[in-house]
Design a protein around this motif. Structure first.
Motif, short mmCIF file in Angstrom:
data_model
loop_
_atom_site.label_atom_id
_atom_site.label_comp_id
_atom_site.label_asym_id
_atom_site.label_seq_id
_atom_site.Cartn_x
_atom_site.Cartn_y
_atom_site.Cartn_z
N ASP A 158 0.85 -1.19 0.00
CA ASP A 158 0.00 0.00 0.00
C ASP A 158 0.89 1.24 0.00
O ASP A 158 1.78 1.38 0.84
CB ASP A 158 -0.91 0.01 1.23
CG ASP A 158 -1.99 -1.07 1.14
OD1 ASP A 158 -2.23 -1.58 0.03
OD2 ASP A 158 -2.58 -1.40 2.19
N ARG A 206 -9.81 -1.65 -2.20
CA ARG A 206 -9.95 -1.26 -0.79
C ARG A 206 -9.99 0.26 -0.66
O ARG A 206 -9.46 0.99 -1.50
CB ARG A 206 -8.79 -1.83 0.02
CG ARG A 206 -8.82 -3.35 0.10
CD ARG A 206 -7.60 -3.93 0.84
NE ARG A 206 -6.38 -3.76 0.06
CZ ARG A 206 -5.37 -2.97 0.40
NH1 ARG A 206 -5.44 -2.25 1.51
NH2 ARG A 206 -4.29 -2.90 -0.35
N LYS A 214 -5.94 6.57 6.93
CA LYS A 214 -4.92 5.52 6.99
C LYS A 214 -5.40 4.31 6.22
O LYS A 214 -6.56 4.25 5.78
CB LYS A 214 -4.59 5.17 8.43
CG LYS A 214 -5.78 4.66 9.25
CD LYS A 214 -5.36 4.37 10.68
CE LYS A 214 -6.54 3.83 11.49
NZ LYS A 214 -6.12 3.46 12.88
N PHE A 215 -4.54 3.31 6.06
CA PHE A 215 -4.87 2.17 5.22
C PHE A 215 -5.83 1.18 5.89
O PHE A 215 -6.69 0.60 5.24
CB PHE A 215 -3.60 1.41 4.82
CG PHE A 215 -2.68 2.20 3.92
CD1 PHE A 215 -3.18 3.02 2.93
CD2 PHE A 215 -1.30 2.12 4.07
CE1 PHE A 215 -2.34 3.74 2.09
CE2 PHE A 215 -0.46 2.83 3.23
CZ PHE A 215 -0.97 3.64 2.25
N ASN A 216 -5.67 0.98 7.20
CA ASN A 216 -6.42 -0.08 7.89
C ASN A 216 -7.09 0.46 9.15
O ASN A 216 -6.61 1.44 9.75
CB ASN A 216 -5.50 -1.23 8.27
CG ASN A 216 -4.76 -1.78 7.05
OD1 ASN A 216 -5.38 -2.29 6.14
ND2 ASN A 216 -3.43 -1.67 7.08
N THR A 235 -6.98 -0.91 12.00
CA THR A 235 -6.04 -1.11 13.10
C THR A 235 -4.65 -0.69 12.64
O THR A 235 -4.30 -0.79 11.47
CB THR A 235 -6.01 -2.59 13.51
OG1 THR A 235 -5.62 -3.39 12.38
CG2 THR A 235 -7.38 -3.03 14.00
N ASP A 290 -0.63 2.32 9.60
CA ASP A 290 -0.05 2.26 8.27
C ASP A 290 -0.74 3.26 7.35
O ASP A 290 -1.98 3.29 7.26
CB ASP A 290 -0.17 0.87 7.66
CG ASP A 290 0.80 -0.12 8.29
OD1 ASP A 290 1.69 0.34 9.03
OD2 ASP A 290 0.65 -1.33 8.05
#
Length: 451
Positions: free
Chosen positions: A113, A159, A247-249, A251, A254
């Motif tokens: 990512d 995503r 952010k990417f996730n 949790t 990242d």
């Protein structure tokens, strides 16, 4: 003709020409040739360069000797596709010349990512990474030298980024960014792209109307300003830029970053997608204040104030417009005049009066040198004071000075005293300009009378 010879356009001899024969001693063509270095002007056909030296001096002759290069594998480039290259060596000496050698490293690659898009639904993009030297992961980018587009290494996923916060922060007002820097052409084009150019056009309109000095200084019957701070704020359009934190996730952190839409657009332009509300504009949102009253240095010393918009003082400096209002009050500063310089006095017809020098004084307001609206010094002429001239005689010069009653003085001219022989003769201490010396014999000067 050799490439270097073509560049020089001079008669240079190459080794393919017949060798010349010496006269007194047997020599070869290269007997007097001194090595100067390597010619790599044509990197595919390098040469050794020689200058002919005879008797310790150059003769204007040069010789080139072809030399076969050696190519030594040196390594891989530091950017994708990390192409292998070899370096040229001439007689073991390293040259600043490289060539691709078709070698490619077999390093590990992966997709990670890389970023999230600034337009809804904030799609996540992956970019290829390579484990350079099998030690460190490095992002890979397109390389035009190999016709590799960046799109080949950057791909969208299915995503979406996790958006933590969305807000708009002030980017500027009118023709200025938030720090008072005038908008560039690129920024104005960005305003047009996001339909916020109104901020610029309304600013120009306000300058000619409500923000003019006459409008801002206009007072009502109670000696209050007719134009209020609210009126001014409503005439000025501010521009806000969208800030997104994501952010990417869900949790971990990242990809966590906060992006400023205006700043990102000026880098990537329309190669990216953007939300329509990436930039927005609205009037009445600026903060209006004024500088402390100051007064002009020209009579009648009127008090004025500069407009402050969002902390930016509109004082006409560093590319900013000058926006001010007069308070209606006048200062009572202490005015003094001090000697500035002498100038030639003029008669009633504007002609110079020889030998008469009048005093010119500069105006000071509360001890500060006064200037007019164009920052030019303010002088007083005439003052009724005049200087008197005098000579100062020195060893080799005579100086001509002027001084006034206060002791201010200026050097007007310098004259050289005569040094050398003058015409004529002296007989028994009496000088006669008409006598001319015409002979000198046996220690006696013979004169000829001039008629």
């Amino acid at each position: 003709m050799n490439g270097l010879f073509k560049k020089l356009v001079v008669g240079v001899t190459s080794l393919t020409m017949a060798a010349s024969m010496g006269t007194a001693f047997a020599q070869t063509e290269m007997s007097n040739m001194v090595f100067a270095g390597y010619d790599t002007t044509d990197p595919l056909n390098p040469n050794k360069v020689y200058n002919e030296v005879v008797g310790g001096k150059y003769t204007n002759k040069q010789v080139l000797e072809p030399i076969a290069p050696e190519w030594v594998v040196e390594g891989y480039e530091g950017v994708y596709p990390y192409a292998g290259y070899s370096r040229m060596y001439l007689e073991g000496k390293r040259q600043d010349i490289t060539v691709y050698n078709q070698l490619s490293p077999q390093w590990e690659t992966r997709r990670k990512d890389y970023m999230w898009e600034m337009a809804y639904p904030y799609t996540i993009y992956e970019r290829q990474q390579t484990k350079v030297d099998n030690k460190t992961w490095q992002w890979d980018f397109g390389n035009p030298n190999f016709n590799i587009p960046d799109a080949a290494l950057l791909n969208s996923t299915h995503r979406e980024a996790v958006v933590l916060n969305t807000e708009w922060k002030n980017y500027g007002f009118g023709r200025y960014t938030s720090d008072g820097t005038r908008l560039t052409d690129e920024q104005i084009a960005m305003y047009s792209r996001f339909n916020v150019y109104t901020a610029v056009s309304e600013w120009d309109k306000a300058l000619a109307g409500i923000l003019s000095v006459d409008s801002l200084s206009d007072l009502d019957e109670n000696n209050r300003y007719k134009v209020s701070d609210v009126d001014i704020a409503n005439a000025i359009y501010a521009v806000d830029s969208k800030y997104i934190t994501a952010k990417f996730n869900p949790t971990g952190n990242d990809g966590l970053s906060t992006k400023n839409a205006a700043a990102e657009y000026l880098v990537y332009g329309d190669t990216w997608r953007w939300d329509n509300d990436s930039l927005i504009t609205e009037n009445g949102k600026v903060t209006i204040s004024w500088t402390a009253p100051d007064f002009e240095m020209a009579e009648p010393y009127k008090y004025y104030q500069y407009l402050i918009v969002n902390g930016v003082v509109m004082n006409g400096k560093n590319g900013k417009d000058e926006i001010l209002r007069y308070t209606g009050g006048k200062a009572s500063p202490k005015i003094t005049w001090k000697f500035a310089f002498f100038q030639n006095a003029l008669d009633e017809y504007g002609q110079i009066i020889e030998g008469v020098y009048e005093v010119v004084e500069r105006k000071y307001v509360d001890g500060v040198p006064a200037v007019d609206a164009h920052d030019n010094p303010i002088y007083r002429i005439p003052t009724g004071e005049y200087g008197n001239t005098y000579f100062v005689v020195k060893d080799k010069t005579i100086e001509y000075w002027v001084i006034d009653a206060a002791g201010n003085k200026t050097l007007l001219n310098v004259f050289d005293k005569f040094s050398g022989r003058i015409d004529g003769t002296v007989d028994d201490g009496v000088y006669d300009a008409n006598d001319l010396a015409d002979a000198y014999t046996n220690g006696i000067i013979y004169y000829t009378q001039a008629y």
